[in-house]
Design an enzyme around this catalytic site. Structure first.
Site, PDB file in Angstrom:
ATOM      1  N   HIS A  65     -30.572  34.655  71.556  1.00  0.00           N
ATOM      2  CA  HIS A  65     -29.183  34.453  72.530  1.00  0.00           C
ATOM      3  C   HIS A  65     -28.657  34.530  71.462  1.00  0.00           C
ATOM      4  CE1 HIS A  65     -27.772  35.781  76.903  1.00  0.00           C
ATOM      5  NE2 HIS A  65     -26.993  36.075  75.290  1.00  0.00           N
ATOM      6  N   ASP A 310     -26.268  31.662  73.290  1.00  0.00           N
ATOM      7  CA  ASP A 310     -25.177  32.731  73.908  1.00  0.00           C
ATOM      8  C   ASP A 310     -24.301  32.923  73.007  1.00  0.00           C
ATOM      9  OD1 ASP A 310     -24.311  34.011  75.437  1.00  0.00           O
ATOM     10  OD2 ASP A 310     -24.754  33.661  77.189  1.00  0.00           O
TER      11      ASP A 310
HETATM   12  O1  DOR Z   1     -20.447  34.716  78.495  1.00  0.00           O
HETATM   13  C1  DOR Z   1     -20.990  35.421  77.903  1.00  0.00           C
HETATM   14  N1  DOR Z   1     -20.041  36.511  76.847  1.00  0.00           N
HETATM   15  N2  DOR Z   1     -21.973  36.235  78.840  1.00  0.00           N
HETATM   16  C2  DOR Z   1     -22.584  37.309  78.421  1.00  0.00           C
HETATM   17  O2  DOR Z   1     -23.826  37.786  79.404  1.00  0.00           O
HETATM   18  C3  DOR Z   1     -22.180  38.213  77.624  1.00  0.00           C
HETATM   19  C4  DOR Z   1     -21.426  37.320  76.335  1.00  0.00           C
HETATM   20  C5  DOR Z   1     -20.246  38.505  75.279  1.00  0.00           C
HETATM   21  O3  DOR Z   1     -20.930  39.747  75.399  1.00  0.00           O
HETATM   22  O4  DOR Z   1     -19.520  37.834  75.441  1.00  0.00           O
END
Ligand code: DOR
Length: 434
Positions: A65, A310
């Site tokens: 991710h 993430d």
């Molecule tokens: O915190 C987040 N940032 N959650 C997401 O689902 C997308 C991501 C982003 O693309 O900045």
């Protein structure tokens, strides 16, 4: 170009065993020997030696991710800068999320990102395709043409697929194509207008909240749809105790589900938002203490299969907007391993590496090249970790183009010394090589 390489004096840890051994890599980038006291005398004159004394030598980490922002938001990150941050964090493979501009919803954009990854040459960049056209949740994207380019994971990450019928169809195609549907679990109508976890802290701070149920309802729905279609589903960035419980129960009942959690969701709570600092704004939001405890328990007992970063770079300009206007997201690639070692100190290092390497590699269909085992004939994708080395997180020294880490100034234990990608060192002695 790969040359001959010896990684000397480390403790080799993979899914098969833990042993003291040197590793020799041949000019084709494959491991040629794993044994004690490899003699470089018989090797070519250009053989490079990486010192691994006091270190663990492990399969390269694999991130399910990563937001690389290219195409469209190169001011925040590029495939090259993100790949460098990945290499610095010990990663040899990342799966880039499709919420770019344009989104990755066609073979052309998949090709563009893959080519940029090859050109950067710092990490094996893979791509997750969007499930729906434009990530708008209305019609299915051409999953087949993206799968033909090797895409193995599909998600509308940044948002969840709201329509049940569409998600069912996506799963049916997914099953036929032998790919994995990954879901950002969030029911839009419940999350609408929220900027942090809904609870005592959101009430006290006067920031509209996102209830745990916004995530948990979609987890429950997709468990049901996975059962209906027989398609595997991967749950992204789980954040609540209820989600962990639902995945545990689904696995016990034999459902084809897997799940990931991020370092920030097992490290930070919604109390951090009391500073009103948008660095702590993320989606799904930081939750309460019982949720953090449940995520840790899920990682320990195998309910959660993988730690995913993430990694979500944003420019300083945007992250300095007021809390309700700033975009959600935080950097993750360079701090994930150390946060895992630091925060999951009860787990053996081999289990932590499993969560960061061979288990995500299996979910992404990358086990042929990444995640070990480290043995003769396998591609030399590995990293060398000093588990005892302490260091201070300094955003100014990040390899990412962005600086939005909430961990600035934190002293962490565990540092990547070297990273090797298909036999080529991308990081030597904590320095990127390109
Ligand atoms: O915190 C987040 N940032 N959650 C997401 O689902 C997308 C991501 C982003 O693309 O900045």
């Amino acid at each position: 170009m790969a040359g001959e390489l010896v990684i000397r004096g480390g403790r080799v840890i993979d899914q098969t065993a833990e042993r003291r051994a040197d590793i020799a890599v041949g000019p084709d980038g494959r491991i040629v020997d794993v044994s004690g006291g490899i003699d470089t005398a018989g090797m070519g004159s250009g053989v490079a030696v990486l010192d691994a004394s006091g270190c663990a030598v492990v399969p390269g980490l694999v991130d399910l991710h990563t937001h690389l922002r290219e195409p469209g938001h190169e001011e925040a990150e590029t495939v090259e800068t993100g790949s460098r941050a990945a290499a610095m964090g010990g990663y040899t493979a990342v799966v880039a999320m499709p919420n770019t501009d344009p989104p990755v919803d066609s073979a052309a954009v998949v090709r563009q990102v893959l080519d940029a990854g090859i050109a950067a040459g710092l990490c094996d960049v893979h791509v997750a395709g969007a499930i729906t056209v434009g990530r708008r949740g209305e019609g299915l994207a051409p999953l087949g043409e993206m799968a033909a380019l090797g895409v193995r994971l599909f998600t509308d990450d940044g948002s969840g697929v709201q329509d049940e019928r569409l998600m069912r169809r996506a799963m049916e195609y997914g099953r036929a194509l032998d790919v994995v549907l990954a879901q950002h679990c969030e029911v839009d109508s419940l999350a609408y207008g929220g900027h942090m976890n809904e609870g005592a802290w959101s009430s006290r701070l006067g920031i509209p909240g996102i209830p745990a149920e916004a995530e948990e309802l979609m987890v429950a729905r997709d468990v049901a749809l996975s059962r209906l279609t027989g398609a595997p589903v991967h749950f992204q960035h789980l954040s609540t105790a209820g989600s962990v419980g639902a995945v545990r129960a689904a696995k016990a009942a034999g459902a084809a589900v897997t799940a990931e959690a991020t370092p920030h969701h097992f490290t930070l709570t919604d109390e951090c938002c009391s500073s009103y600092d948008p660095l702590f704004k993320v989606n799904p939001p930081l939750r309460g203490k019982p949720d953090v405890a449940a995520i840790r328990e899920g990682l320990a007992d195998g309910t959660i299969d993988a730690i995913a970063t993430d990694h979500a770079p944003h420019t300083q300009e945007r992250k300095e907007l007021p809390f309700d206007q700033a975009p959600p997201g935080m950097l993750g690639l360079e701090t994930a391993l150390a946060l895992a070692i630091d925060q999951l100190a009860d787990l053996p290092l081999s289990q932590i590496i499993g969560l960061l390497s061979w288990r995500p590699a299996a979910i992404a269909g990358l086990s042929g090249a990444h995640g070990g085992p480290l043995r003769e004939g396998r591609p030399a994708n590995l990293c060398v970790i000093d588990p005892e080395m302490t260091w201070t997180v300094d955003p100014a020294r990040s390899s990412s183009r962005s600086r939005n880490t909430p961990f600035a100034g934190r002293v962490l234990r565990g540092k990547v010394r070297h990273t090797v990608l298909f036999g080529v060192p991308t990081v030597i002695d904590c320095e990127a090589q390109r």
